[in-house]
Motif scaffolding. Structure first.
Motif, short mmCIF file in Angstrom:
data_model
loop_
_atom_site.label_atom_id
_atom_site.label_comp_id
_atom_site.label_asym_id
_atom_site.label_seq_id
_atom_site.Cartn_x
_atom_site.Cartn_y
_atom_site.Cartn_z
N GLU A 83 0.81 -1.21 0.00
CA GLU A 83 0.00 0.00 0.00
C GLU A 83 0.84 1.26 0.00
OE1 GLU A 83 -3.21 -0.03 -0.31
OE2 GLU A 83 -3.39 -2.22 -0.21
N CYS A 84 1.98 1.20 0.74
CA CYS A 84 2.81 2.40 0.88
C CYS A 84 4.27 1.99 1.04
CB CYS A 84 2.34 3.22 2.09
SG CYS A 84 3.31 4.71 2.37
N PRO A 85 5.04 1.98 -0.05
CA PRO A 85 6.45 1.56 0.04
C PRO A 85 7.35 2.61 0.69
CG PRO A 85 5.89 2.13 -2.22
CD PRO A 85 4.62 2.21 -1.45
N HIS A 86 6.88 3.83 0.89
CA HIS A 86 7.68 4.90 1.49
C HIS A 86 6.91 5.49 2.68
CE1 HIS A 86 10.87 5.20 -1.59
NE2 HIS A 86 9.91 4.83 -2.43
N GLN A 91 4.00 6.97 10.30
CA GLN A 91 3.58 5.63 9.93
C GLN A 91 4.56 4.58 10.43
OE1 GLN A 91 3.36 6.55 5.72
NE2 GLN A 91 1.12 6.27 5.72
N ARG A 92 5.88 4.89 10.39
CA ARG A 92 6.86 3.94 10.90
C ARG A 92 6.71 3.73 12.40
NH1 ARG A 92 10.50 6.61 7.24
NH2 ARG A 92 11.33 7.87 8.95
N TRP A 109 13.97 -1.99 7.34
CA TRP A 109 13.28 -3.07 6.61
C TRP A 109 12.70 -2.54 5.30
CZ3 TRP A 109 8.71 -4.30 4.42
CH2 TRP A 109 8.49 -5.64 4.10
N PHE A 110 12.08 -1.38 5.36
CA PHE A 110 11.49 -0.81 4.14
C PHE A 110 12.58 -0.41 3.15
CE2 PHE A 110 7.59 -0.72 6.49
CZ PHE A 110 6.60 -0.75 5.54
#
Length: 735
Positions: A83-86, A91-92, A109-110
């Motif tokens: 949904e959100c790669p960045h 959010q983190r 991890w991301f």
């Protein structure tokens, strides 16, 4: 190990304070494709603390510890990544709180996941580019090997420099351009493949010392350029040809394209404009100097050269025009008055990118003048389509008789065709070049001035026909055109069906009035120019024709009246009773009228004959009249009322039986225009007229019946009576 370019793309991870230097040492450990690991928050804090207390020159001896994420944590982060790669800081933190991970662990991890996805994408891209690179190399080698076996089409020996169409300087410029194009694409591919490609295949010589084979390839208007820029334009162009003919056909097509382009774009002294009729003709001496070694060889002594050029703006975009020209059925339909038959023999290349750019096909066609007194011109030719760098489309024809040794044909096409330039609002600028060599000895003396003037087969007739037909097609596609304040009002669907039926009627008339090889005329009388030619046809299973024996009769004659006056007289329903014997003096009423262009003479009409004869009182006549500066037609056919009602309601018109008759009106080609200004608009309004009258009559409804002499005599009398009535009605008394 990961590639340096992959690591370099993440240099922003290293632009942190000195406390993150150990992160640089551990990042390569994080970039595991299948095991997504990150340092624990505790280890990070310990690393920062130990980095402050210890001697900077002494490496830590404590073994690094790693935290392996649980399956649940990985699944959650995988789902969030889709949904959100960045993710941002908020959010983190939220994701870390929910999964019991430090925000920095989530961040790493991301980062690792994004790096992994990029690596997979680059591997796929590299594989694709390597395959494309190998394909281009193999293609280049294959064409060069084919050219190695090239031979002269005249003597059968090896191709030599002196036999090519362009001088050495042009070839060197072309080869240099091709080299630069290949280098450019090689550079793009090397960026992804990871190693430089050869700037040029080693078996190709440098442009400073070109070999004869390279010169054979060079003038093809960038054949290598098309291979690299467009792809496999000629990948299937050699199907059905012998090995020796493969490079010859390719060279012929592209050399013809180059010649057509230069002739279309060059003005004086190559082209000379006739001040009397505005027809642009070719200066043969200048052409010979510009193209000293014509690609079709020298002109045979038995043939006359005809070359002309014309230009016009038409209401159609270039893509649709190209589609018409490359489709034999559409091409024959649009140019029905010029092409009695047209067929694609073999498609060598369909083009690329979903259009006709690079399309190459072998065709055969019969070109005609609508009169049995002018022999048809049958051609076997190559048609090649290309879109130039400036967006201009070009379609060129060139005869294939020079491909194999054969007797001199009665007609052959030097590079002929058109350039199509896009204009705003769906219009196109069309420049047409028609260059043929033909035997004119069999042309009737009455038609020789017309043929030699260029109005019979020349570029002006092609352009005028195209302009008129584009207006007709625009009318057929429009939905807001009324049929006029006459009797029947047809719906848009009914109007289109009526136009489609009229189109088939015109095609049938034009195909039957000339001297096509599909039928043979028989002369009934020997009275010179007024000879009546007849032929019979048997119609059995054709739903577009009534079953039985059909007798066709035609004659051509000259009258000292302008074509415009003859056309206006024949298309006017009020004067129809003066020449139409079959109307039996009845009153003609126009029931429907559909305009087909700017000229009021271009229209389709539905007429009713109100006659005292009970058999004719309910007869309907479908009629189409059309005119342009090079010729006019009035074509009509009786139609069944029940069938016509189906058409007017939008039904299928293909099952309406038609036997079209009518008139073809051409200028006589004389330079004496009786004081006319000589402009293109005056061609049809001054001078004499060549009028062809043609009838088709069902003489017996039984296909197996024998044609009686009485039927032939009746038709002969009918056509002669019609001719006499027309002459007496339109010819001045003093003539």
């Amino acid at each position: 190990m990961y590639k340096p370019n992959m690591f370099d793309s993440h240099q922003h991870l290293l632009d942190t304070p000195s406390s993150t230097q150990k992160s640089q040492e551990t990042e390569m450990d994080f970039l595991r494709e299948e095991e997504l690991e990150s340092k624990s928050g505790t280890d990070i804090m310990e690393g920062q603390h130990s980095g402050d207390d210890q001697d900077p020159n002494q490496r830590p001896t404590k073994k690094k510890r790693y935290h392996r994420h649980t399956q649940h944590q990985i699944q959650e982060m995988e789902a969030f990544f889709k949904e959100c790669p960045h993710p941002d800081d908020k959010q983190r933190k939220e994701l870390g709180r929910r999964l019991e991970l430090a925000p920095l662990q989530v961040k790493f991890w991301f980062q690792n996941k994004r790096t992994q996805m990029k690596a997979q994408h680059e591997r796929c891209e590299n594989t694709h580019l390597r395959n494309e690179n190998d394909k281009l190399r193999a293609e280049n080698i294959r064409y060069k090997e084919a050219l190695t076996n090239a031979s002269c089409p005249h003597c059968g020996g090896p191709a030599a420099i002196g036999e090519m169409s362009f001088d050495e300087q042009q070839l060197r410029v072309e080869n240099t351009r091709l080299r630069e194009e290949i280098d450019r694409i090689s550079g793009i591919a090397a960026k992804y493949v990871g190693k430089p490609m050869l700037n040029f295949p080693p078996h190709l010589p440098p442009p400073e010392a070109p070999r004869s084979l390279d010169l054979a390839f060079g003038p093809q208007s960038g054949l290598l350029d098309e291979m690299y820029n467009v792809g496999d334009i000629f990948r299937t162009a050699i199907r059905g040809l012998t090995d020796g003919e493969k490079p010859m056909v390719i060279e012929l097509a592209v050399s013809a394209m180059e010649e057509l382009t230069r002739m279309a774009q060059t003005d004086e002294p190559m082209w000379i404009t006739n001040s009397e009729n505005s027809i642009v003709t070719l200066c043969e001496e200048e052409y010979a100097r510009t193209f000293p070694r014509g690609i079709t060889g020298p002109k045979p002594l038995t043939l006359n050269s005809e070359a002309s050029r014309a230009s016009s703006v038409v209401i159609m975009n270039p893509i649709n025009l190209v589609e018409i020209l490359m489709d034999a059925n559409q091409w024959t339909s649009v140019f029905a008055g010029l092409v009695s038959r047209g067929m694609t023999v073999e498609v060598l290349s369909t083009g690329v990118a979903g259009n006709y750019n690079g399309a190459l096909q072998v065709m055969t066609a019969e070109f005609q003048v609508p009169s049995p007194l002018v022999p048809i011109r049958e051609n076997f030719f190559l048609r090649y389509c290309k879109q130039h760098d400036d967006g201009t489309w070009a379609v060129v024809d060139v005869s294939l008789d020079s491909l194999r040794p054969s007797p001199v044909p009665p007609c052959r096409r030097r590079p002929s065709g058109c350039l199509i330039k896009e204009l705003p609002n769906g219009y196109s600028q069309v420049t047409w070049v028609e260059h043929v060599e033909a035997d004119e000895k069999a042309v009737h003396d009455m038609y020789k001035p017309l043929v030699s003037s260029g109005l019979a087969f020349g570029a002006k007739r092609w352009v005028a026909t195209l302009e008129r037909q584009c207006e007709r097609l625009a009318s057929a596609m429009a939905n807001n055109i009324q049929t006029g304040d006459v009797g029947i009002f047809t719906s848009p669907a009914g109007r289109k069906s009526m136009l489609k039926l009229a189109e088939r009627m015109v095609r049938s008339f034009c195909a039957g009035v000339g001297t096509s090889t599909t039928h043979t005329w028989t002369t009934l009388s020997g009275s010179g120019a007024d000879d009546v030619r007849v032929m019979t046809r048997k119609s059995i299973d054709d739903p577009g024709r009534p079953p039985g024996i059909v007798l066709s009769a035609a004659t051509s004659f000259w009258i000292p009246v302008s074509p415009k006056r003859v056309f206006d007289f024949l298309r006017d329903e009020n004067s129809r009773s003066e020449w139409d014997i079959l109307s039996n003096g009845g009153v003609i009423q126009e029931m429907a009228h559909i305009a087909n262009g700017r000229d009021p003479g271009n229209c389709v009409s539905l007429l009713r004959v109100n006659s005292g004869n009970s058999h004719q009182s309910n007869m309907l006549i479908l009629q189409e009249s059309s005119t342009d500066p090079t010729g006019s037609y009035v074509i009509y056919a009786p139609v069944d009322i029940v069938a016509m009602n189906v058409v007017l309601s939008g039904g299928d018109p293909d099952y309406v039986a038609l036997l079209p008759s009518g008139f073809a009106i051409l200028p006589d080609g004389s330079t004496n225009h009786h004081g006319g200004s000589g402009s293109s608009s005056d061609v049809g309004s001054v001078g004499g007229s060549l009028l062809t009258v043609a009838f088709q009559i069902l003489v017996d409804s039984v296909p197996t019946a024998k044609l009686s002499l009485g039927s032939v005599a009746t038709v002969n009398s009918l056509i002669k009576c019609t001719v006499d009535r027309i002459k007496s009605a339109v010819t001045p008394e003093s003539a």
